[in-house]
Structures are given as C-alpha cells and as structure tokens.
Design a protein around this motif. Sequence first.
Motif, PDB file in Angstrom:
ATOM      1  N   PRO A  69      -7.247   1.477  -9.151  1.00 18.94           N
ATOM      2  CA  PRO A  69      -7.020   2.176  -7.883  1.00 18.94           C
ATOM      3  C   PRO A  69      -8.285   2.140  -7.025  1.00 18.94           C
ATOM      4  O   PRO A  69      -9.392   2.167  -7.549  1.00 18.94           O
ATOM      5  CB  PRO A  69      -6.661   3.600  -8.300  1.00 18.94           C
ATOM      6  N   PRO A  70      -8.117   2.080  -5.709  1.00 19.99           N
ATOM      7  CA  PRO A  70      -9.284   1.990  -4.832  1.00 19.99           C
ATOM      8  C   PRO A  70     -10.070   3.299  -4.810  1.00 19.99           C
ATOM      9  O   PRO A  70      -9.543   4.369  -5.114  1.00 19.99           O
ATOM     10  CB  PRO A  70      -8.676   1.698  -3.461  1.00 19.99           C
ATOM     11  N   ASP A  71     -11.343   3.182  -4.465  1.00 19.64           N
ATOM     12  CA  ASP A  71     -12.185   4.362  -4.292  1.00 19.64           C
ATOM     13  C   ASP A  71     -11.852   5.014  -2.960  1.00 19.64           C
ATOM     14  O   ASP A  71     -11.066   4.496  -2.169  1.00 19.64           O
ATOM     15  CB  ASP A  71     -13.660   3.949  -4.299  1.00 19.64           C
ATOM     16  N   ALA A  72     -12.472   6.146  -2.716  1.00 22.48           N
ATOM     17  CA  ALA A  72     -12.310   6.821  -1.421  1.00 22.48           C
ATOM     18  C   ALA A  72     -12.799   5.883  -0.324  1.00 22.48           C
ATOM     19  O   ALA A  72     -13.741   5.112  -0.524  1.00 22.48           O
ATOM     20  CB  ALA A  72     -13.099   8.115  -1.397  1.00 22.48           C
ATOM     21  N   ARG A  73     -12.141   5.924   0.821  1.00 18.91           N
ATOM     22  CA  ARG A  73     -12.548   5.132   1.992  1.00 18.91           C
ATOM     23  C   ARG A  73     -13.187   6.097   2.976  1.00 18.91           C
ATOM     24  O   ARG A  73     -12.561   7.076   3.384  1.00 18.91           O
ATOM     25  CB  ARG A  73     -11.341   4.457   2.629  1.00 18.91           C
ATOM     26  N   ILE A  74     -14.413   5.842   3.370  1.00 18.44           N
ATOM     27  CA  ILE A  74     -15.144   6.712   4.287  1.00 18.44           C
ATOM     28  C   ILE A  74     -15.504   5.910   5.530  1.00 18.44           C
ATOM     29  O   ILE A  74     -16.122   4.854   5.431  1.00 18.44           O
ATOM     30  CB  ILE A  74     -16.415   7.287   3.625  1.00 18.44           C
ATOM     31  N   TYR A  89      -1.005  -0.866   6.397  1.00 21.32           N
ATOM     32  CA  TYR A  89      -1.252  -2.241   6.841  1.00 21.32           C
ATOM     33  C   TYR A  89      -2.666  -2.744   6.635  1.00 21.32           C
ATOM     34  O   TYR A  89      -2.919  -3.922   6.675  1.00 21.32           O
ATOM     35  CB  TYR A  89      -0.946  -2.361   8.343  1.00 21.32           C
ATOM     36  N   GLY A  90      -3.612  -1.834   6.484  1.00 18.32           N
ATOM     37  CA  GLY A  90      -5.014  -2.191   6.534  1.00 18.32           C
ATOM     38  C   GLY A  90      -5.506  -2.978   5.341  1.00 18.32           C
ATOM     39  O   GLY A  90      -4.822  -3.135   4.335  1.00 18.32           O
ATOM     40  N   PRO A  91      -6.749  -3.461   5.481  1.00 16.58           N
ATOM     41  CA  PRO A  91      -7.367  -4.191   4.375  1.00 16.58           C
ATOM     42  C   PRO A  91      -7.574  -3.272   3.182  1.00 16.58           C
ATOM     43  O   PRO A  91      -7.777  -2.078   3.347  1.00 16.58           O
ATOM     44  CB  PRO A  91      -8.708  -4.653   4.963  1.00 16.58           C
ATOM     45  N   MET A  92      -7.490  -3.829   2.004  1.00 16.54           N
ATOM     46  CA  MET A  92      -7.639  -3.044   0.762  1.00 16.54           C
ATOM     47  C   MET A  92      -9.016  -2.438   0.664  1.00 16.54           C
ATOM     48  O   MET A  92      -9.970  -2.893   1.073  1.00 16.54           O
ATOM     49  CB  MET A  92      -7.389  -3.919  -0.462  1.00 16.54           C
ATOM     50  N   HIS A 138      -8.907   9.835   0.697  1.00 14.66           N
ATOM     51  CA  HIS A 138      -9.115  10.024  -0.733  1.00 14.66           C
ATOM     52  C   HIS A 138      -8.460   8.903  -1.540  1.00 14.66           C
ATOM     53  O   HIS A 138      -7.510   8.269  -1.087  1.00 14.66           O
ATOM     54  CB  HIS A 138      -8.595  11.396  -1.153  1.00 14.66           C
ATOM     55  N   PRO A 139      -8.942   8.687  -2.785  1.00 13.89           N
ATOM     56  CA  PRO A 139      -8.435   7.573  -3.594  1.00 13.89           C
ATOM     57  C   PRO A 139      -6.935   7.591  -3.844  1.00 13.89           C
ATOM     58  O   PRO A 139      -6.320   6.541  -3.971  1.00 13.89           O
ATOM     59  CB  PRO A 139      -9.199   7.707  -4.920  1.00 13.89           C
TER      60      PRO A 139
END
Length: 195
Positions: free
Chosen positions: A61-66, A192-195, A83-84
């Motif tokens: 799973p991806p990390d948090a995106r800030i 839709y955004g980049p991973m 949040h992740p």
Amino acid sequence: MSVDVLFDSPVVRVRQPGKILPTQAKYEILDDKRKRLAFAEETDRRTRVQMLKATLPTAPPPDARILTVTGADDQAILVLTRHPDGRLAEVHRPDGGLVGRMRATGTTRHYSLTDDQGQVVATVVGELSLKHFQVTTPPKNRIARISKTWAGPVKEWLTPSDHYKVEFTGPAPEPARTLIVMMAIVLDLALYGPM
C-alpha cells in the motif's frame, strides 16, 4: 494573501502539468481568468522504478501523500495530506492548525467535508462516471460542482495529467471553500492521479 481571498473566484481550475511518467504530483490552481492562484506540489519525489512497481498488483500500500500548496508569492499557504488508506485527507495551515478533513463515507463517490471541530460543512457525491461531483451543504443546498474536464488530446492520450473545474453555484464560506478546491486534488489522487 489569506486563503479565503485566494480561492474567492466563482470558477477555480485545477490543472496538472503534462508529463508521461510523473515522479511527483503537481497541480496549478487558477481562477476563472486562468490567473495562477496557487501551486500544489508533492513533497516526496519517487523514482521511475518506484512508480512502475506501484502499478503492480503485488505492490505494498502507498505511503501518505503530502502536498504543499504555495500562493503566487511562493509562500506556503496550506498542506494537504492524503492518508495511506486513501479514505481520509486533511488540510492544515503551515503552522500546523487544522483547516478541515475530507473523508470517503462509502465508496470513492461519497465524501464528507468537516471543519476543524469535526462539524460537516459539505458533502460531495459523484456520478457513476466519476467525472462530475455535486457539493451540497448539510441541508442539501447545492453550492458547487467539481468536474473532470478535457485536458486536450496530447495530455489525455499520452500522460496521466488531468484538468478539473470547480464551479461555485452558491455561498461557500470558509473552510468549505478551501476544502472544495482541495477536493479536486484529492479526487485526482484517489481516482486518476499518479501512484
């Protein structure tokens, strides 16, 4: 410039620069005359290998995106954290004070926007196409519409870059106005955004 003045336009456009394989999320925030109001940029940059691995079914799973949102004067005005789990996003001021939260309440078509006290200031509901979202206040008064718009043939076919239009159709006091504009970015990251 304060945030309530910054996003005080009847139409706000959120556009991504066109890159074939972006290593970080970036968004321009423009007014109805296409004047740049702000710029949002992800704080972490990923390598192209990390981007490709994230698309695999076995990826963790991806990390948090800030993302840091800066005004036209390049000063930080907001910090957006997704949040992740992908179901919660928060908007803070640069000093750490909470502006509000955006939480998926069912599917990725339904969101609740709350202020710093946890009070619901708006709800966002998307059509099945996930391209048009109605924003209403708790008594069900429509105050805005968020739409994914055509980015042009080159961007649409060759990049993951998208464009969004936020149209305010009724009064949207703070913090609802800021959360609605940031919701366009949250929707892009979620759908839709980049991973």
